[in-house]
Design an enzyme around this catalytic site. Structure first.
Site, PDB file in Angstrom:
ATOM      1  N   ARG A   1     -11.842  33.504   4.855  1.00 14.43           N
ATOM      2  CA  ARG A   1     -11.231  32.291   4.298  1.00 14.43           C
ATOM      3  C   ARG A   1     -11.806  31.970   2.918  1.00 14.43           C
ATOM      4  O   ARG A   1     -11.132  31.371   2.087  1.00 14.43           O
ATOM      5  CB  ARG A   1     -11.399  31.126   5.287  1.00 14.43           C
ATOM      6  CG  ARG A   1     -12.820  30.764   5.573  1.00 14.43           C
ATOM      7  CD  ARG A   1     -12.971  29.926   6.840  1.00 14.43           C
ATOM      8  NE  ARG A   1     -12.847  30.731   8.061  1.00 14.43           N
ATOM      9  CZ  ARG A   1     -12.929  30.223   9.284  1.00 14.43           C
ATOM     10  NH1 ARG A   1     -13.110  28.917   9.463  1.00 14.43           N
ATOM     11  NH2 ARG A   1     -12.813  31.016  10.331  1.00 14.43           N
TER      12      ARG A   1
ATOM     13  N   LYS B   1     -23.171  40.000  12.837  1.00 10.46           N
ATOM     14  CA  LYS B   1     -22.444  40.210  14.083  1.00 10.46           C
ATOM     15  C   LYS B   1     -23.292  41.035  15.052  1.00 10.46           C
ATOM     16  O   LYS B   1     -24.152  41.802  14.618  1.00 10.46           O
ATOM     17  CB  LYS B   1     -21.161  41.024  13.808  1.00 10.46           C
ATOM     18  CG  LYS B   1     -20.080  40.282  13.063  1.00 10.46           C
ATOM     19  CD  LYS B   1     -18.852  41.171  12.875  1.00 10.46           C
ATOM     20  CE  LYS B   1     -17.753  40.456  12.125  1.00 10.46           C
ATOM     21  NZ  LYS B   1     -17.174  39.305  12.837  1.00 10.46           N
TER      22      LYS B   1
HETATM   23  N1  BES Z   1     -13.072  39.643  10.552  1.00  7.78           N
HETATM   24  C1  BES Z   1     -13.518  38.632  11.434  1.00  7.78           C
HETATM   25  C2  BES Z   1     -12.487  38.282  12.495  1.00  7.78           C
HETATM   26  C3  BES Z   1     -12.230  39.321  13.549  1.00  7.78           C
HETATM   27  C4  BES Z   1     -13.107  39.469  14.598  1.00  7.78           C
HETATM   28  C5  BES Z   1     -11.091  40.069  13.528  1.00  7.78           C
HETATM   29  C6  BES Z   1     -12.848  40.401  15.583  1.00  7.78           C
HETATM   30  C7  BES Z   1     -10.813  40.984  14.506  1.00  7.78           C
HETATM   31  C8  BES Z   1     -11.697  41.162  15.545  1.00  7.78           C
HETATM   32  C9  BES Z   1     -13.822  37.353  10.660  1.00  7.78           C
HETATM   33  O1  BES Z   1     -14.340  37.534   9.404  1.00  7.78           O
HETATM   34  C10 BES Z   1     -14.833  36.602  11.457  1.00  7.78           C
HETATM   35  O2  BES Z   1     -15.917  37.106  11.607  1.00  7.78           O
HETATM   36  N2  BES Z   1     -14.463  35.440  11.947  1.00  7.78           N
HETATM   37  C11 BES Z   1     -15.335  34.650  12.739  1.00  7.78           C
HETATM   38  C12 BES Z   1     -15.158  33.231  12.315  1.00  7.78           C
HETATM   39  C13 BES Z   1     -16.173  32.286  12.915  1.00  7.78           C
HETATM   40  C14 BES Z   1     -17.554  32.579  12.348  1.00  7.78           C
HETATM   41  C15 BES Z   1     -15.772  30.866  12.608  1.00  7.78           C
HETATM   42  C16 BES Z   1     -14.938  34.836  14.200  1.00  7.78           C
HETATM   43  O3  BES Z   1     -13.761  34.937  14.501  1.00  7.78           O
HETATM   44  O4  BES Z   1     -15.834  34.907  15.025  1.00  7.78           O
HETATM   45 MN    MN Z   2     -16.422  37.787   9.425  1.00 11.54          MN
END
Ligand code: BES
Ligand code: MN
Ligand code: ZN
Length: 498
Positions: free
Chosen positions: A346, A272
Site C-alpha cells: 500500500r 515474515k
Molecule cells: N504480499 C503480502 C500479502 C500476501 C500474503 C499475499 C500472502 C499473498 C499471500 C503483503 O505485502 C503483506 O505482507 N500483507 C500483510 C499486511 C498486514 C501486515 C497488515 C498481510 O496480509 O499479512
Molecule cells: Mn508484505
C-alpha cells in the site's frame, strides 16, 4: 507458442493425429458418429453403451482408428452436464484436451467444436488450449526427444472468417497472459526492480509505447516517500515504471492501470515467518499483469488510451530499512505512520496512484496487487477481492469476470473502515488490524485516489497456484497472469463505446 487454426471441416475429413470430440454427460446418442467409418463408429458406440465412458467432466477415453479414417486416434472428452456448460467449462475442457495431447506426444491435434457455435465458445476453446500449453522451463535442462505441440485445429460448422479473427485476437491476449506468467515466475535473484524495468523498456520498444523509468534519486527528489521508504532496505534500488499507450485521439482521457511489483517481500523489519516465504517472489504479479495488459492492448492496436504504472521494490530487512514507528511523507503530502513494514504494498501503490492521477487526469483507475493475506481469508484462493469507490466500474469488472473465469467479488468500503487506519501521530497509519484487513488496505489506498473512479483488485489468492487453488487445466503451476483477460475485455468494451 502454438498456432490455433479455425477450420470448417467434417469430422471424417480432417487429417490429424488426434481428434478430440467432446461428449456431454449421459448423452449417448452421439449423432456426429454417423459421418465416421462404421468400424470406428461401432467402437465408439460400444464404449458409450458399456458406460465405460459417461462424459463426466474431466474423463476421457482413447479410441484407435487402425487406419479407418483420416485421424489416427479419437479422444472422447467428458464435458459434464449440458445444463452446466459455460465458456469457462469450455476453456477448462479445451485445456484438458491440450494437456492430454501433450502427454501423448502429439505435434498437432484437432478438436471439434464442443457445443453450439458462437464467438464466446471459439474464444474460450482457443484460450483453454493456448493457456494450458504454457510451461515455465527457463531453468530446466531441455528434455530431448520431446515433441512440442505446434498446431491445433478447432473444427467448426461454419466457414465465416470471423471465427479465425476471434481466435487470432484470443491468441494475442494469451501471449500477453503468458508474458505475465513468464515474468511472474522469475526467481527473485533474476528479477529485481531493475530487471523488471528493463523488461518493461524492451516491451515498450517492441510495441511502440512511450516508456519512462524513474530511479531512486529522482523518486526522492519528487517526494515519493512511500516508494523510497520501502526500497531503502535493499541493495536493489526501487524503480517506478511508466508505460503510455495512445491508441485513440490524444485528448481522450486515459485509463490508468497501477500494479504492485514487490520483486521479493520478506516483510522487512517486521519479517515474515520462513514457511512459504519463497512464494513472495509472486508479490510482483500485480505489476506483471499491468505490463501484460499494456502489451495486449498495444499488440491489438486497441483504440483506447492507457497508462500503466508499476512501482517496483524489494522489501528487505537491513540497517537501512524503514522501521515500525517511522513517519513517512508521501507523494500526495499526506503522512503515514508505519506500524508494520510488511504492509509495504500500500505504501508503494499510494505514491504510484497519486502520481498517476496528478500527472494523467485519467477517466478511471484500476490497481492490481497481491496486497493482503486477509483477501484470501475472506474469499479463498480462487476469487479476487474488488474494492472501490465507483459502483459502475466495479460492477462492470465483476460481470466481465464471470465470463473470463477470473473470479472477482466485491467487498464493501464503508466509511467505518477509515476508523481503523487513524493514527495517533500522523494523518493515517499503514495497518488497520486483523478485522477486515483486505478492506482497510483498500481504505488506506482510497486516501490517494482523490475523486477519480477507482477500483482495487486484491489478487493475493489468485495470482499464482497456491494452497487452496482449484486445479484448472489452463492454469499450470506458478503465476497465473490473473486479471489480464478481464482488463483487456474491459478496454475492448470501451473501444466500442468510449
Ligand atoms: N504480499 C503480502 C500479502 C500476501 C500474503 C499475499 C500472502 C499473498 C499471500 C503483503 O505485502 C503483506 O505482507 N500483507 C500483510 C499486511 C498486514 C501486515 C497488515 C498481510 O496480509 O499479512
Ligand atoms: Mn508484505
Ligand atoms: Zn507484499
Amino acid at each position: 507458442m502454438v498456432q490455433v487454426k479455425i477450420e470448417k471441416a467434417k469430422i471424417d475429413q480432417k487429417q490429424t493425429s488426434l481428434l478430440v470430440i467432446g461428449v456431454f454427460e449421459n448423452e449417448q446418442d452421439f449423432s456426429q458418429s454417423k459421418e465416421l467409418d462404421p468400424a470406428v463408429f461401432a467402437s465408439i458406440k460400444e464404449t458409450l453403451d458399456n458406460k465405460e465412458f459417461r462424459g463426466t467432466s474431466g474423463s476421457s477415453v482413447l479410441i484407435y482408428t487402425l487406419g479407418k479414417g483420416p485421424m489416427k486416434k479419437i479422444m472422447l472428452l467428458g464435458l459434464g452436464k449440458r445444463e452446466k456448460f459455460t465458456d469457462e467449462v469450455a476453456r477448462i475442457c479445451a485445456g484438458k484436451a491440450a494437456q492430454k495431447a501433450k502427454e501423448l506426444g502429439a505435434k498437432e491435434f484437432s478438436i471439434l467444436q464442443f457445443s453450439n457455435l458462437d464467438e464466446g465458445l471459439v474464444e474460450a476453446m482457443t484460450e483453454g488450449v493456448t493457456l494450458a500449453l504454457y510451461s515455465f522451463d527457463k531453468y530446466k535442462a531441455a528434455e530431448d526427444g520431446k515433441a512440442k505441440i505446434e498446431e491445433v485445429s478447432i473444427l467448426i460448422n461454419s466457414d465465416s472468417p470471423k471465427f479465425q479473427s476471434i481466435a487470432d485476437r484470443a491468441d494475442l491476449v494469451v501471449r500477453a497472459v503468458n508474458f505475465a506468467r513468464d515474468i511472474g515466475n522469475l526467481p527473485p535473484n533474476d528479477c529485481a526492480p531493475a530487471q523488471l524495468a528493463s523488461t518493461a523498456l524492451s516491451l515498450a520498444q517492441e510495441y511502440g509505447m512511450k516508456a519512462r523509468v524513474i530511479d531512486r534519486y529522482e523518486l526522492e527528489n519528487m517526494g515519493m516517500g512511500g516508494i523510497v521508504a520501502v526500497g531503502k532496505g535493499s541493495n536493489n534500488p526501487p524503480k517506478l515504471i511508466i508505460l503510455e499507450y495512445t491508441g485513440a485521439a490524444g485528448d481522450q482521457k486515459p485509463y490508468l492501470l497501477v500494479g504492485k511489483a514487490v520483486t521479493f517481500d520478506t516483510g522487512g523489519i517486521s519479517i515474515k515467518p520462513g514457511e512459504k516465504m519463497d512464494e513472495m517472489k509472486f508479490d510482483k504479479c500485480g505489476g506483471c499483469t499491468v505490463l501484460a495488459v499494456m502489451r495486449a492492448v498495444a499488440s491489438m492496436k486497441l483504440a483506447v488510451n492507457v497508462i500503466g504504472i508499476v512501482p517496483s521494490v524489494e522489501n528487505m530487512p537491513s540497517s537501512t530499512s524503514y522501521r515500525p514507528g517511522d513517519i513517512i511523507k508521501m507523494y500526495s503530502g499526506k503522512t503515514v505512520e508505519v506500524l508494520n513494514t510488511d504492509a509495504e504494498g500500500r505504501m508503494i501503490l499510494a505514491d504510484a496512484l497519486a502520481y498517476g492521477i496528478a500527472t494523467y487526469s485519467p477517466k478511471a483507475v484500476i490497481d492490481l496487487a497481491t496486497l493482503t493475506g486477509a483477501a484470501i481469508i475472506a474469499l479463498g484462493a480462487n476469487v479476487a477481492a474488488l474494492v472501490g469507490t465507483n459502483k459502475q466500474l466495479a460492477d462492470r469488472l465483476r460481470k466481465l469476470s464471470d465470463r473470463t473465469g477470473e473470479k472477482m467479488w466485491e467487498l464493501p468500503l464503508y466509511d467505518e473502515f477509515h476508523e481503523q487506519i487513524k493514527s495517533a501521530y500522523a494523518d493515517i497509519r499503514n495497518i488497520g488490524g486483523r478485522p477486515g484487513g483486505a478492506i482497510t488496505a483498500a481504505a488506506f489506498l482510497s486516501n490517494f485516489v482523490s475523486d477519480v473512479p477507482w477500483v482495487h483488485i486484491d489478487i493475493a489468492g489468485t495470482a499464482w497456484t497456491q494452497d487452496g487453488t482449484y486445479e484448472r487445466s489452463y492454469n499450470p503451476k506458478g503465476a497465473t497472469g490473473f486479471g489480464v483477460r478481464t482488463l483487456v475485455k474491459l478496454l475492448m468494451e470501451d473501444e466500442k463505446q468510449p
